[in-house]
Design a protein around this motif. Structure first.
Motif, PDB file in Angstrom:
ATOM      1  N   ILE A  68      11.069  -0.597 -13.990  1.00  0.00           N
ATOM      2  CA  ILE A  68      10.061  -0.222 -13.006  1.00  0.00           C
ATOM      3  C   ILE A  68      10.187  -1.157 -11.808  1.00  0.00           C
ATOM      4  O   ILE A  68      10.196  -2.379 -11.950  1.00  0.00           O
ATOM      5  CB  ILE A  68       8.633  -0.313 -13.577  1.00  0.00           C
ATOM      6  N   ALA A  69      10.298  -0.554 -10.619  1.00  0.00           N
ATOM      7  CA  ALA A  69      10.391  -1.340  -9.392  1.00  0.00           C
ATOM      8  C   ALA A  69       9.654  -0.600  -8.290  1.00  0.00           C
ATOM      9  O   ALA A  69       9.238   0.551  -8.458  1.00  0.00           O
ATOM     10  CB  ALA A  69      11.850  -1.564  -9.024  1.00  0.00           C
ATOM     11  N   PHE A  70       9.511  -1.274  -7.141  1.00  0.00           N
ATOM     12  CA  PHE A  70       8.707  -0.715  -6.064  1.00  0.00           C
ATOM     13  C   PHE A  70       9.423  -0.892  -4.731  1.00  0.00           C
ATOM     14  O   PHE A  70      10.038  -1.931  -4.477  1.00  0.00           O
ATOM     15  CB  PHE A  70       7.332  -1.384  -6.023  1.00  0.00           C
ATOM     16  N   SER A  71       9.307   0.144  -3.898  1.00  0.00           N
ATOM     17  CA  SER A  71       9.962   0.146  -2.586  1.00  0.00           C
ATOM     18  C   SER A  71       8.960   0.557  -1.518  1.00  0.00           C
ATOM     19  O   SER A  71       8.181   1.496  -1.711  1.00  0.00           O
ATOM     20  CB  SER A  71      11.153   1.116  -2.586  1.00  0.00           C
ATOM     21  N   HIS A 130       0.838  -1.193   0.000  1.00  0.00           N
ATOM     22  CA  HIS A 130       0.000   0.000   0.000  1.00  0.00           C
ATOM     23  C   HIS A 130       0.880   1.254   0.000  1.00  0.00           C
ATOM     24  O   HIS A 130       1.834   1.357   0.785  1.00  0.00           O
ATOM     25  CB  HIS A 130      -0.914   0.034   1.226  1.00  0.00           C
ATOM     26  N   HIS A 131       0.562   2.194  -0.880  1.00  0.00           N
ATOM     27  CA  HIS A 131       1.222   3.506  -0.919  1.00  0.00           C
ATOM     28  C   HIS A 131       2.747   3.375  -1.032  1.00  0.00           C
ATOM     29  O   HIS A 131       3.493   4.077  -0.340  1.00  0.00           O
ATOM     30  CB  HIS A 131       0.857   4.321   0.320  1.00  0.00           C
ATOM     31  N   VAL A 132       3.189   2.472  -1.883  1.00  0.00           N
ATOM     32  CA  VAL A 132       4.627   2.277  -2.046  1.00  0.00           C
ATOM     33  C   VAL A 132       5.164   3.211  -3.117  1.00  0.00           C
ATOM     34  O   VAL A 132       4.417   3.793  -3.918  1.00  0.00           O
ATOM     35  CB  VAL A 132       4.951   0.815  -2.406  1.00  0.00           C
ATOM     36  N   TYR A 133       6.510   3.366  -3.117  1.00  0.00           N
ATOM     37  CA  TYR A 133       7.170   4.204  -4.117  1.00  0.00           C
ATOM     38  C   TYR A 133       7.454   3.388  -5.374  1.00  0.00           C
ATOM     39  O   TYR A 133       7.864   2.228  -5.303  1.00  0.00           O
ATOM     40  CB  TYR A 133       8.489   4.752  -3.587  1.00  0.00           C
ATOM     41  N   GLN A 134       7.240   4.008  -6.516  1.00  0.00           N
ATOM     42  CA  GLN A 134       7.679   3.428  -7.792  1.00  0.00           C
ATOM     43  C   GLN A 134       8.998   4.096  -8.156  1.00  0.00           C
ATOM     44  O   GLN A 134       9.125   5.320  -8.082  1.00  0.00           O
ATOM     45  CB  GLN A 134       6.645   3.686  -8.877  1.00  0.00           C
ATOM     46  N   ILE A 135       9.998   3.305  -8.534  1.00  0.00           N
ATOM     47  CA  ILE A 135      11.319   3.848  -8.837  1.00  0.00           C
ATOM     48  C   ILE A 135      11.793   3.365 -10.205  1.00  0.00           C
ATOM     49  O   ILE A 135      11.326   2.345 -10.722  1.00  0.00           O
ATOM     50  CB  ILE A 135      12.347   3.443  -7.763  1.00  0.00           C
ATOM     51  N   SER A 136      12.723   4.125 -10.777  1.00  0.00           N
ATOM     52  CA  SER A 136      13.254   3.763 -12.096  1.00  0.00           C
ATOM     53  C   SER A 136      14.439   2.813 -11.993  1.00  0.00           C
ATOM     54  O   SER A 136      14.842   2.223 -12.992  1.00  0.00           O
ATOM     55  CB  SER A 136      13.670   5.025 -12.849  1.00  0.00           C
ATOM     56  N   ALA A 137      15.027   2.678 -10.800  1.00  0.00           N
ATOM     57  CA  ALA A 137      16.147   1.749 -10.626  1.00  0.00           C
ATOM     58  C   ALA A 137      15.625   0.318 -10.659  1.00  0.00           C
ATOM     59  O   ALA A 137      14.735  -0.035  -9.879  1.00  0.00           O
ATOM     60  CB  ALA A 137      16.851   2.019  -9.292  1.00  0.00           C
ATOM     61  N   PRO A 138      16.139  -0.527 -11.544  1.00  0.00           N
ATOM     62  CA  PRO A 138      15.624  -1.901 -11.630  1.00  0.00           C
ATOM     63  C   PRO A 138      15.975  -2.727 -10.401  1.00  0.00           C
ATOM     64  O   PRO A 138      17.053  -2.598  -9.830  1.00  0.00           O
ATOM     65  CB  PRO A 138      16.326  -2.452 -12.882  1.00  0.00           C
ATOM     66  N   ILE A 139      15.041  -3.566  -9.968  1.00  0.00           N
ATOM     67  CA  ILE A 139      15.251  -4.483  -8.848  1.00  0.00           C
ATOM     68  C   ILE A 139      15.025  -5.895  -9.357  1.00  0.00           C
ATOM     69  O   ILE A 139      14.011  -6.177  -9.997  1.00  0.00           O
ATOM     70  CB  ILE A 139      14.280  -4.178  -7.689  1.00  0.00           C
ATOM     71  N   THR A 140      15.965  -6.768  -9.075  1.00  0.00           N
ATOM     72  CA  THR A 140      15.838  -8.148  -9.514  1.00  0.00           C
ATOM     73  C   THR A 140      16.156  -9.061  -8.334  1.00  0.00           C
ATOM     74  O   THR A 140      16.335  -8.605  -7.206  1.00  0.00           O
ATOM     75  CB  THR A 140      16.771  -8.437 -10.707  1.00  0.00           C
ATOM     76  N   HIS A 141      16.234 -10.369  -8.589  1.00  0.00           N
ATOM     77  CA  HIS A 141      16.486 -11.344  -7.537  1.00  0.00           C
ATOM     78  C   HIS A 141      17.778 -10.998  -6.789  1.00  0.00           C
ATOM     79  O   HIS A 141      18.822 -10.820  -7.402  1.00  0.00           O
ATOM     80  CB  HIS A 141      16.587 -12.749  -8.127  1.00  0.00           C
ATOM     81  N   ASN A 194      13.662  -1.801  -0.815  1.00  0.00           N
ATOM     82  CA  ASN A 194      13.463  -2.322  -2.169  1.00  0.00           C
ATOM     83  C   ASN A 194      12.793  -3.686  -2.090  1.00  0.00           C
ATOM     84  O   ASN A 194      13.306  -4.590  -1.421  1.00  0.00           O
ATOM     85  CB  ASN A 194      14.790  -2.419  -2.905  1.00  0.00           C
ATOM     86  N   SER A 195      11.649  -3.855  -2.792  1.00  0.00           N
ATOM     87  CA  SER A 195      10.829  -5.027  -2.517  1.00  0.00           C
ATOM     88  C   SER A 195      10.360  -5.807  -3.732  1.00  0.00           C
ATOM     89  O   SER A 195      10.194  -7.023  -3.652  1.00  0.00           O
ATOM     90  CB  SER A 195       9.594  -4.613  -1.696  1.00  0.00           C
ATOM     91  N   ALA A 196      10.099  -5.161  -4.853  1.00  0.00           N
ATOM     92  CA  ALA A 196       9.542  -5.875  -6.005  1.00  0.00           C
ATOM     93  C   ALA A 196       9.935  -5.170  -7.284  1.00  0.00           C
ATOM     94  O   ALA A 196      10.180  -3.963  -7.307  1.00  0.00           O
ATOM     95  CB  ALA A 196       8.012  -5.951  -5.893  1.00  0.00           C
ATOM     96  N   GLY A 197       9.985  -5.935  -8.377  1.00  0.00           N
ATOM     97  CA  GLY A 197      10.339  -5.365  -9.670  1.00  0.00           C
ATOM     98  C   GLY A 197       9.525  -5.971 -10.787  1.00  0.00           C
ATOM     99  O   GLY A 197       8.995  -7.076 -10.657  1.00  0.00           O
ATOM    100  N   MET A 198       9.431  -5.231 -11.870  1.00  0.00           N
ATOM    101  CA  MET A 198       8.727  -5.704 -13.062  1.00  0.00           C
ATOM    102  C   MET A 198       9.739  -6.281 -14.041  1.00  0.00           C
ATOM    103  O   MET A 198      10.834  -5.738 -14.202  1.00  0.00           O
ATOM    104  CB  MET A 198       7.975  -4.543 -13.723  1.00  0.00           C
ATOM    105  N   GLU A 199       9.375  -7.366 -14.686  1.00  0.00           N
ATOM    106  CA  GLU A 199      10.277  -7.974 -15.656  1.00  0.00           C
ATOM    107  C   GLU A 199      10.430  -7.112 -16.904  1.00  0.00           C
ATOM    108  O   GLU A 199      11.465  -7.115 -17.557  1.00  0.00           O
ATOM    109  CB  GLU A 199       9.780  -9.372 -16.045  1.00  0.00           C
ATOM    110  N   GLU A 200       9.384  -6.370 -17.253  1.00  0.00           N
ATOM    111  CA  GLU A 200       9.445  -5.501 -18.427  1.00  0.00           C
ATOM    112  C   GLU A 200       9.726  -4.073 -17.986  1.00  0.00           C
ATOM    113  O   GLU A 200       8.998  -3.492 -17.191  1.00  0.00           O
ATOM    114  CB  GLU A 200       8.129  -5.524 -19.217  1.00  0.00           C
ATOM    115  N   GLY A 201      10.794  -3.492 -18.515  1.00  0.00           N
ATOM    116  CA  GLY A 201      11.096  -2.088 -18.253  1.00  0.00           C
ATOM    117  C   GLY A 201      11.741  -1.860 -16.899  1.00  0.00           C
ATOM    118  O   GLY A 201      11.795  -2.735 -16.039  1.00  0.00           O
TER     119      GLY A 201
END
Length: 386
Positions: free
Chosen positions: A232-235, A193-204, A223-230
């Motif tokens: 985009i990650a979430f913190s 909920h109400h997390v930040y979207q960041i441009s720095a990629p996050i992976t395993h 840093n908690s989750a990332g998208m496989e495309e582009g």
């Protein structure tokens, strides 16, 4: 009466003039051989504190280097798998914030620090629907924690730095910006909920690492989750979980029975490839310390025999004229007994000359790296100019 005062004043003035002349003659005669000239504050200062202030400027590089000391790689063994994540110290108890999905179901939790020390940790708190957890390592209480920014004054466009161990590559730095706020989504069983979207990629491997405000050096999110495309990650904002992690630290839960002590018999537990990789990493970290003028941390990586031969002041003075060191190539070879590694590196050193100019010099250095009291240390070293 006036004449007497005039005569007395004249006599006093004459005496002062005579004394001044004698003083000038004395100073000129006895100190004429001393010369005062401009000196480099980096090369010539002897006061340790002043030297450190003069050489270690607060820059993006020093912010990253200082932050990395409190960022750890977390290796987790479950009943049927092994995973790697990240975490960071946030208090003086040796408590590490990470993601719940990193340590969920852990049978053992191993924490590796930036200077290649390895500890076992214990999970003292873990979220069921909030993706956050706390791992305690009692032996890490002497490491300064990262400073947290709990106010949450974050704006889209703010420059950030993501630190962690993506794909097992320890101490990886990924810059970016805050590209969105107040994002909501679900990755079962966790709700974000109400997390930040960041441009720095996050992976395993990035999961659980700190998101740092580039201007202040403070942690603003996990840093908690990332998208496989582009990119985009979430913190997760630190302000939204700080009360929960603080409560776990003050009232630890019993989740696994690991005692949080230094990993014993590390040389036997680690494979040859891992020891070789850690040794190569340690040499790179040694030169990173020197490049940021963190001589205390660099000296701490030396083995006890080396420190007995070379005092800290002598070690530090040997690098005061070195502005920056780049490791161009590093290779390691495991000894036949599998207990130590010979590391050969080629480096480029930017050195300050007596006239204030900088020149680049290339060297080949050879080090012996091995365990000493369960800590990886640089035992011997030598070098030659190329």
């Amino acid at each position: 009466m006036k004449n007497k005062h005039l005569i007395l004043s004249s006599c006093c003035a004459l005496v002062l003039l005579l004394l001044g002349g004698l003083a000038y003659h004395f100073i000129t005669k006895h100190y004429s051989h001393y010369h005062v000239g401009s000196v480099s504050s980096i090369v010539k200062l002897s006061n340790k504190q002043t030297t450190a202030q003069a050489t270690k400027k607060i820059t993006l590089k020093t912010i990253i280097h200082d932050s990395q000391k409190a960022v750890v790689q977390i290796q987790v063994k479950n009943s049927d798998s092994e995973t790697i994540g990240s975490g960071f110290l946030y208090d003086s108890r040796g408590d590490i914030i990470t993601n719940a999905h990193v340590v969920s179901g852990a049978k053992t939790v191993t924490v590796k620090t930036s200077d290649a020390k390895t500890y076992e940790g214990k999970v003292i708190g873990i979220g069921q629907t909030t993706d956050v957890a706390v791992v305690r390592v009692d032996k890490m209480t002497d490491i300064p924690p990262l400073e947290l920014e709990a106010k949450g004054n974050v704006q889209v466009g703010d420059d950030i730095i993501a630190l962690g161990s993506p794909l097992g590559l320890q101490n990886t730095v990924t810059p970016g910006i805050i590209s969105g706020t107040n994002r909501d989504f679900t990755i079962d069983p966790f709700k974000y909920h109400h997390v930040y979207q960041i441009s720095a990629p996050i992976t395993h491997g990035n999961s659980g690492g700190p998101l740092i405000d580039e201007k202040t050096g403070k942690v603003i999110a996990i840093n908690s989750a990332g998208m496989e495309e582009g990119n985009i990650a979430f913190s997760i904002p630190i302000k939204s979980v700080l009360d929960q992690v603080t409560d776990w630290s003050e009232h630890p839960q019993t989740i696994n029975g690991i005692n949080g002590s230094m990993t014993q018999n590390a040389t036997q537990q680690e494979t040859g490839d891992t020891l070789k990789s850690d040794a190569e990493y340690l040499i790179k970290y040694f030169y990173e310390d020197l490049s940021t003028h963190d001589y205390v941390s660099a000296y701490a990586l030396l083995g006890s025999d080396w420190q007995k031969r070379v005092a800290y002041d002598t070690f530090r003075e040997g690098y005061l004229s070195t502005m920056k060191i780049t490791v161009d190539n590093v290779t390691g070879s495991l000894s036949t007994d599998g207990k130590q590694v010979t590391v050969i590196a080629k480096i480029t050193a930017q050195e300050l000359s007596n006239n204030g100019e900088t020149t680049d010099a290339k060297y080949q250095v050879t080090y012996t790296v091995g365990y000493e009291n369960d800590e990886l240390k640089i035992k011997t070293g030598k070098g030659k100019a190329l």
